[in-house]
Design a protein around this motif. Structure first.
Motif, PDB file in Angstrom:
ATOM      1  N   ASN A  55      34.759  49.538  33.559  1.00 14.59           N
ATOM      2  CA  ASN A  55      35.703  48.574  32.988  1.00 14.59           C
ATOM      3  C   ASN A  55      37.099  49.162  33.073  1.00 14.59           C
ATOM      4  O   ASN A  55      37.336  50.279  32.619  1.00 14.59           O
ATOM      5  CB  ASN A  55      35.362  48.284  31.523  1.00 14.59           C
ATOM      6  CG  ASN A  55      34.049  47.559  31.370  1.00 14.59           C
ATOM      7  OD1 ASN A  55      33.557  46.957  32.310  1.00 14.59           O
ATOM      8  ND2 ASN A  55      33.470  47.623  30.195  1.00 14.59           N
ATOM      9  N   ARG A  56      38.015  48.417  33.672  1.00 20.65           N
ATOM     10  CA  ARG A  56      39.397  48.890  33.764  1.00 20.65           C
ATOM     11  C   ARG A  56      40.292  47.772  34.265  1.00 20.65           C
ATOM     12  O   ARG A  56      39.830  46.757  34.751  1.00 20.65           O
ATOM     13  CB  ARG A  56      39.506  50.089  34.671  1.00 20.65           C
ATOM     14  CG  ARG A  56      39.234  49.765  36.122  1.00 20.65           C
ATOM     15  CD  ARG A  56      39.483  50.984  36.974  1.00 20.65           C
ATOM     16  NE  ARG A  56      39.351  50.729  38.363  1.00 20.65           N
ATOM     17  CZ  ARG A  56      38.228  50.425  38.996  1.00 20.65           C
ATOM     18  NH1 ARG A  56      37.119  50.334  38.328  1.00 20.65           N
ATOM     19  NH2 ARG A  56      38.209  50.213  40.284  1.00 20.65           N
ATOM     20  N   ARG A  57      41.584  48.002  34.146  1.00 21.70           N
ATOM     21  CA  ARG A  57      42.555  47.047  34.659  1.00 21.70           C
ATOM     22  C   ARG A  57      42.868  47.370  36.111  1.00 21.70           C
ATOM     23  O   ARG A  57      42.923  48.525  36.501  1.00 21.70           O
ATOM     24  CB  ARG A  57      43.858  47.115  33.860  1.00 21.70           C
ATOM     25  CG  ARG A  57      43.754  46.468  32.535  1.00 21.70           C
ATOM     26  CD  ARG A  57      45.014  46.487  31.726  1.00 21.70           C
ATOM     27  NE  ARG A  57      46.206  46.945  32.405  1.00 21.70           N
ATOM     28  CZ  ARG A  57      47.434  46.647  32.012  1.00 21.70           C
ATOM     29  NH1 ARG A  57      47.613  45.904  30.958  1.00 21.70           N
ATOM     30  NH2 ARG A  57      48.477  47.108  32.637  1.00 21.70           N
ATOM     31  N   VAL A  58      43.084  46.328  36.901  1.00 18.48           N
ATOM     32  CA  VAL A  58      43.474  46.484  38.295  1.00 18.48           C
ATOM     33  C   VAL A  58      44.787  45.732  38.498  1.00 18.48           C
ATOM     34  O   VAL A  58      44.949  44.608  38.037  1.00 18.48           O
ATOM     35  CB  VAL A  58      42.380  45.923  39.247  1.00 18.48           C
ATOM     36  CG1 VAL A  58      42.862  45.933  40.681  1.00 18.48           C
ATOM     37  CG2 VAL A  58      41.107  46.728  39.115  1.00 18.48           C
ATOM     38  N   HIS A  59      45.703  46.374  39.153  1.00 18.29           N
ATOM     39  CA  HIS A  59      47.011  45.808  39.454  1.00 18.29           C
ATOM     40  C   HIS A  59      46.920  45.141  40.824  1.00 18.29           C
ATOM     41  O   HIS A  59      46.595  45.793  41.806  1.00 18.29           O
ATOM     42  CB  HIS A  59      48.026  46.940  39.465  1.00 18.29           C
ATOM     43  CG  HIS A  59      49.407  46.533  39.817  1.00 18.29           C
ATOM     44  ND1 HIS A  59      50.489  47.300  39.521  1.00 18.29           N
ATOM     45  CD2 HIS A  59      49.911  45.449  40.421  1.00 18.29           C
ATOM     46  CE1 HIS A  59      51.588  46.717  39.954  1.00 18.29           C
ATOM     47  NE2 HIS A  59      51.248  45.597  40.512  1.00 18.29           N
ATOM     48  N   PHE A  73      47.598  41.504  36.537  1.00 21.55           N
ATOM     49  CA  PHE A  73      46.793  42.596  35.996  1.00 21.55           C
ATOM     50  C   PHE A  73      45.456  41.991  35.612  1.00 21.55           C
ATOM     51  O   PHE A  73      45.380  41.086  34.769  1.00 21.55           O
ATOM     52  CB  PHE A  73      47.472  43.246  34.791  1.00 21.55           C
ATOM     53  CG  PHE A  73      48.734  43.949  35.155  1.00 21.55           C
ATOM     54  CD1 PHE A  73      48.701  45.248  35.660  1.00 21.55           C
ATOM     55  CD2 PHE A  73      49.960  43.321  35.038  1.00 21.55           C
ATOM     56  CE1 PHE A  73      49.867  45.887  36.023  1.00 21.55           C
ATOM     57  CE2 PHE A  73      51.126  43.960  35.390  1.00 21.55           C
ATOM     58  CZ  PHE A  73      51.077  45.248  35.886  1.00 21.55           C
ATOM     59  N   LEU A  74      44.384  42.447  36.250  1.00 20.01           N
ATOM     60  CA  LEU A  74      43.049  41.904  36.018  1.00 20.01           C
ATOM     61  C   LEU A  74      42.216  42.933  35.264  1.00 20.01           C
ATOM     62  O   LEU A  74      42.288  44.128  35.559  1.00 20.01           O
ATOM     63  CB  LEU A  74      42.365  41.587  37.351  1.00 20.01           C
ATOM     64  CG  LEU A  74      43.123  40.695  38.328  1.00 20.01           C
ATOM     65  CD1 LEU A  74      42.357  40.608  39.632  1.00 20.01           C
ATOM     66  CD2 LEU A  74      43.359  39.335  37.738  1.00 20.01           C
ATOM     67  N   LEU A  75      41.412  42.468  34.331  1.00 19.77           N
ATOM     68  CA  LEU A  75      40.462  43.339  33.663  1.00 19.77           C
ATOM     69  C   LEU A  75      39.126  43.155  34.349  1.00 19.77           C
ATOM     70  O   LEU A  75      38.536  42.078  34.301  1.00 19.77           O
ATOM     71  CB  LEU A  75      40.343  42.983  32.175  1.00 19.77           C
ATOM     72  CG  LEU A  75      39.351  43.818  31.382  1.00 19.77           C
ATOM     73  CD1 LEU A  75      39.729  45.293  31.421  1.00 19.77           C
ATOM     74  CD2 LEU A  75      39.297  43.328  29.949  1.00 19.77           C
ATOM     75  N   LEU A  76      38.668  44.185  35.057  1.00 21.40           N
ATOM     76  CA  LEU A  76      37.400  44.120  35.777  1.00 21.40           C
ATOM     77  C   LEU A  76      36.297  44.691  34.914  1.00 21.40           C
ATOM     78  O   LEU A  76      36.446  45.756  34.339  1.00 21.40           O
ATOM     79  CB  LEU A  76      37.488  44.888  37.095  1.00 21.40           C
ATOM     80  CG  LEU A  76      38.517  44.398  38.095  1.00 21.40           C
ATOM     81  CD1 LEU A  76      38.495  45.275  39.341  1.00 21.40           C
ATOM     82  CD2 LEU A  76      38.280  42.953  38.456  1.00 21.40           C
ATOM     83  N   LYS A  77      35.217  43.963  34.820  1.00 18.68           N
ATOM     84  CA  LYS A  77      34.052  44.403  34.037  1.00 18.68           C
ATOM     85  C   LYS A  77      32.838  44.424  34.904  1.00 18.68           C
ATOM     86  O   LYS A  77      32.702  43.689  35.815  1.00 18.68           O
ATOM     87  CB  LYS A  77      33.823  43.463  32.856  1.00 18.68           C
ATOM     88  CG  LYS A  77      34.947  43.512  31.866  1.00 18.68           C
ATOM     89  CD  LYS A  77      34.635  42.583  30.708  1.00 18.68           C
ATOM     90  CE  LYS A  77      35.734  42.658  29.672  1.00 18.68           C
ATOM     91  NZ  LYS A  77      35.428  41.888  28.493  1.00 18.68           N
TER      92      LYS A  77
END
Length: 77
Positions: A55-59, A73-77
């Motif tokens: 889980n983390r943010r992707v720019h 900014f996307l939060l990928l899970k």
């Protein structure tokens, strides 16, 4: 994005250490983007590999042509 309002790309991920990617411990995520008027939708079209994405943010930068750019900014899970 193309003049027709479409784009595609991919993101390769692994643990960043060692050679686990040679045994399938990686993740390739294929994305497609489509523009409809002023809305851009980004979707995962497919994934490859068996590495688990943390889980983390992707720019993400969408280049729209003519020098225009949208930052996401996307939060990928």
């Amino acid at each position: 994005m193309s003049l027709s309002g479409k784009a595609k790309g991919l993101l390769f991920e692994d643990d960043g250490d060692g050679y686990g990617y040679t045994k399938g411990r990686f993740l390739v995520t294929h994305y497609i983007a489509e523009r409809d008027s002023s809305t851009v939708t980004v979707k995962v079209s497919k994934t490859e590999g068996d590495w688990q994405r943390p889980n983390r943010r992707v720019h993400v930068q969408l280049l729209l042509g003519g020098g225009a750019m949208v930052l996401l900014f996307l939060l990928l899970k």
